[in-house]
Design an enzyme around this catalytic site. Structure first.
Site, short mmCIF file in Angstrom:
data_model
loop_
_atom_site.label_atom_id
_atom_site.label_comp_id
_atom_site.label_asym_id
_atom_site.label_seq_id
_atom_site.Cartn_x
_atom_site.Cartn_y
_atom_site.Cartn_z
NE ARG A 1 -4.25 0.80 2.06
CZ ARG A 1 -5.46 0.85 1.22
NH1 ARG A 1 -5.33 -0.07 0.33
NH2 ARG A 1 -6.12 1.72 1.16
CB THR B 1 -13.31 1.17 13.85
OG1 THR B 1 -14.19 2.29 13.16
CG2 THR B 1 -12.30 1.80 14.42
CD GLU C 1 -12.55 14.22 7.85
OE1 GLU C 1 -11.24 14.27 8.15
OE2 GLU C 1 -13.38 14.79 7.14
CE LYS D 1 -18.01 9.68 10.98
NZ LYS D 1 -17.98 10.49 9.76
CG LEU D 2 -21.06 6.92 16.80
CD1 LEU D 2 -21.34 5.94 17.77
CD2 LEU D 2 -20.41 6.03 15.53
CG ASN E 1 -22.13 8.82 9.32
OD1 ASN E 1 -22.11 9.84 8.72
ND2 ASN E 1 -20.77 8.07 9.50
N GLY F 1 -25.53 2.66 0.97
CA GLY F 1 -24.34 1.52 1.25
C GLY F 1 -23.20 2.51 1.94
CB CYS G 1 -19.71 5.32 7.17
SG CYS G 1 -18.01 5.52 6.85
CG PHE G 2 -24.81 6.03 6.03
CD1 PHE G 2 -23.91 7.21 6.74
CD2 PHE G 2 -25.50 6.51 5.14
CE1 PHE G 2 -23.80 8.45 6.17
CE2 PHE G 2 -25.74 7.52 4.65
CZ PHE G 2 -24.61 8.56 5.00
CG PHE H 1 -20.89 3.18 -1.48
CD1 PHE H 1 -19.73 3.28 -1.62
CD2 PHE H 1 -21.61 4.02 -0.73
CE1 PHE H 1 -18.91 4.25 -1.14
CE2 PHE H 1 -21.00 4.96 -0.31
CZ PHE H 1 -19.80 5.32 -0.45
C1 UGA Z 1 -21.11 9.46 4.46
C2 UGA Z 1 -21.52 10.74 5.10
O1 UGA Z 1 -22.05 11.47 4.24
C3 UGA Z 1 -20.06 11.59 5.40
O2 UGA Z 1 -20.58 12.70 6.22
C4 UGA Z 1 -19.43 10.65 6.64
O3 UGA Z 1 -18.05 11.31 6.86
C5 UGA Z 1 -19.07 9.32 5.94
O4 UGA Z 1 -20.07 8.66 5.47
C6 UGA Z 1 -18.13 8.50 7.12
O5 UGA Z 1 -18.58 8.25 8.07
O6 UGA Z 1 -17.07 8.29 6.54
P1 UGA Z 1 -20.10 8.20 2.32
O7 UGA Z 1 -20.47 7.12 2.99
O8 UGA Z 1 -19.00 8.47 1.49
O9 UGA Z 1 -20.41 9.54 3.37
O10 UGA Z 1 -21.20 8.59 1.23
P2 UGA Z 1 -22.80 9.47 1.11
O11 UGA Z 1 -22.59 10.19 0.00
O12 UGA Z 1 -23.24 9.99 2.52
O13 UGA Z 1 -23.63 8.44 0.75
C7 UGA Z 1 -24.07 7.25 1.35
C8 UGA Z 1 -24.91 6.24 1.02
O14 UGA Z 1 -26.43 6.83 0.85
C9 UGA Z 1 -24.61 5.85 -0.60
O15 UGA Z 1 -25.17 4.61 -0.94
C10 UGA Z 1 -25.86 6.87 -1.37
O16 UGA Z 1 -26.04 6.71 -2.62
C11 UGA Z 1 -27.05 6.75 -0.57
N1 UGA Z 1 -27.79 8.09 -0.52
C12 UGA Z 1 -27.45 9.34 -0.36
C13 UGA Z 1 -29.11 7.95 -0.97
O17 UGA Z 1 -29.60 6.93 -1.15
N2 UGA Z 1 -29.89 9.00 -1.20
C14 UGA Z 1 -29.43 10.33 -0.73
O18 UGA Z 1 -30.14 11.46 -0.96
C15 UGA Z 1 -28.12 10.41 -0.48
#
Ligand code: UGA
Length: 459
Positions: free
Chosen positions: A22, A75, A149, A204-205, A208, A257, A260-261, A322
């Site tokens: 890496r 994590t 973050e 943070k939790l 999300n 997807g 994180c979520f 995702f």
């Molecule tokens: C998410 C959070 O948005 C960030 O603020 C956070 O820092 C990050 O997790 C983390 O904890 O690392 P991320 O997972 O990169 O970011 O992507 P998002 O843009 O939030 O999208 C997450 C999922 O929700 C995707 O699958 C996206 O397609 C979906 N989504 C998003 C929807 O289905 N509808 C929406 O209106 C928005």
């Protein structure tokens, strides 16, 4: 860290990892080989690398030389033992804390960057405190900060360069000021929020969980729209113009997807149960349940529309990541939907502009097959009920001979498809299932194709 280096030329940033391959990739002169695909990251690395940004496997040396150490390890959700399926696996965080405790010199500020359950800083602090008090070690002291973050993948560089806020949690004011002064190089002071350690970890939790909750809410309404003849896009617009609700994160789709979520909500659920709040735990757990339900619902609906069976049928899957602009497939909705279709015996051509076929095979736990001849129709083997998939190099070859196209990621190229050309390649009667609302319905329908899109009821 690359953005910190880019914005603060006077701060030396060394990114360390024990994985030599890496680190080699981070040091590769060919910037297309960086281990993470993120728009704009290559330019940031190019500007800072070798100037004040370094990538190395010399972990102990880098810790010894550092005034601040950021712990940014994975994590993931625990897969076995206590809290399996919900709690975060903290083994790497603890290992990092121990290594910092052993190798640091002088005063070191330790910053939790990984997303962690509330009160993890306590564990990190006790490990560091033991090192402070150890008689046989040189004089060393520590302060612990939480600095979660909030960047999203695909927009990471702009999220970091123009953040809504930077959150710093801690007890030691000098340490907080030191980290705030790093961000202060490019972030306005009123966007640097200071809290106690636990509020920072919980924020943070919670951020999300709130974002994910909006997606499950709009997806649940999408199902109701389909049943009642309403249109979820119109409903989202109508409610999103209320300034208290706001327009963001109201896009119905195949469910959320990403790494994180789900992980963060399950973590929250675990914490609630741990602290004796089962009703609060159930409330948040429902957000994940609706998400999983939405994915199974889409797969079920595809089967239903295709005369109740997809066994032996050729289907084109457009998009596996995702979300758009990333090659990340962690918890991608496509995984669950595709697995359901494979269980039904479908033959799937999978196209994604950034995801490697090897990654798809790992996610599906099924190796790729060779693409069958698109002109020959279902073969005896394909009608046996065994689902198969193969990677499609381009959209036309994915669609050729297919009974249906299923759009699962909102890549920009899927918005501009010529349906009159693609439709003529498909086996009739053919369907387009748009789980991301990227297609213009009239274009699909005038190509003589049946059309379904998420959240659109028949008035
Ligand atoms: C998410 C959070 O948005 C960030 O603020 C956070 O820092 C990050 O997790 C983390 O904890 O690392 P991320 O997972 O990169 O970011 O992507 P998002 O843009 O939030 O999208 C997450 C999922 O929700 C995707 O699958 C996206 O397609 C979906 N989504 C998003 C929807 O289905 N509808 C929406 O209106 C928005």
């Amino acid at each position: 860290m690359a953005v910190i280096a880019d914005q603060c030329p006077d701060v030396q940033v060394t990114v360390v990892d024990i994985n030599q391959t890496r680190i080699n990739a981070w040091n590769d002169s060919d910037l297309s080989k960086l281990p993470v695909y993120e728009p704009g990251l290559d330019a940031v690395v190019q500007r800072a690398r070798g100037r004040n940004l370094f990538f190395s496997t010399a972990v102990d040396e880098a810790i010894a030389a550092a005034d601040m150490v950021f712990i940014s390890v994975n994590t993931p959700t625990k897969t076995k033992g206590l809290g399996a399926g919900q709690a975060s696996d903290l083994r790497w965080v603890e290992a990092c804390a121990r290594q910092v405790a052993q190798s640091a010199q002088g005063h070191t500020i330790v910053v939790e960057k990984s997303t962690l359950p509330v009160r993890t800083a306590e564990a990190v602090k006790s490990i560091l405190l033991a090192a402070e008090q150890s008689a046989d070690s040189p004089q060393r002291t520590f302060s612990v900060l939480s600095n979660p973050e909030f960047l999203a993948e695909g927009t990471a560089i702009q999220d970091l360069e123009l953040p809504d806020r930077v959150l710093i949690g801690g007890e030691n004011l000098e340490a907080i000021d030191a980290l705030a002064s790093v961000y202060g190089e490019w972030v306005p002071q009123d966007r640097i929020l200071r809290t106690n350690l636990w509020s920072s970890e919980l924020s943070k939790l919670t951020a999300n969980a709130f974002l994910a909750q909006r997606i499950s809410s709009i997806n649940s309404v999408a199902a109701l729209c389909e049943a009642t003849g309403a249109d979820v896009r119109e409903v989202a617009k109508a409610i999103g113009t209320d300034s208290r609700i706001g327009p963001k994160f109201l896009q119905a789709g195949p469910g959320f997807g990403g790494s994180c979520f789900q992980k963060d909500i399950l973590n929250l659920v675990y914490l609630c149960r741990h602290f004796g709040l089962p009703d609060v735990a159930d409330y948040w757990e429902a957000v994940v349940k609706v998400n999983t339900w939405q994915q199974h619902r889409i797969a079920r609906m595809v089967v239903q529309k295709l005369f109740g069976t997809v066994t032996g049928k050729r289907l084109a899957i457009l998009g596996f990541a995702f979300k758009a602009d990333t090659n990340d497939t962690r918890e991608a909705p496509a995984i669950r939907i595709v697995k359901d279709l494979l269980d039904e015996g479908a033959q799937l051509a999978i196209h994604d502009p950034k995801v490697e076929p090897e990654q798809i095979a790992r996610d599906l736990k099924l190796p790729a097959s060779t693409a069958p001849d698109a002109d020959s129709g279902p073969t005896r083997a394909s009608l046996s009920g065994e689902g198969t998939w193969w990677p499609a190099e381009d959209i036309a070859s994915a669609v050729k001979g297919a009974d249906a196209v299923i759009i699962l990621t909102e890549w920009s190229q899927y918005r501009a498809l010529d349906w009159s050309v693609l439709g003529s390649l498909m086996r009739q009667p053919a369907w387009v299932f748009d789980a991301r609302s990227v297609v213009t319905p009239a274009e699909v329908e005038s190509a003589g194709l049946n059309f379904w899109r998420v959240g659109e009821g028949q008035p």
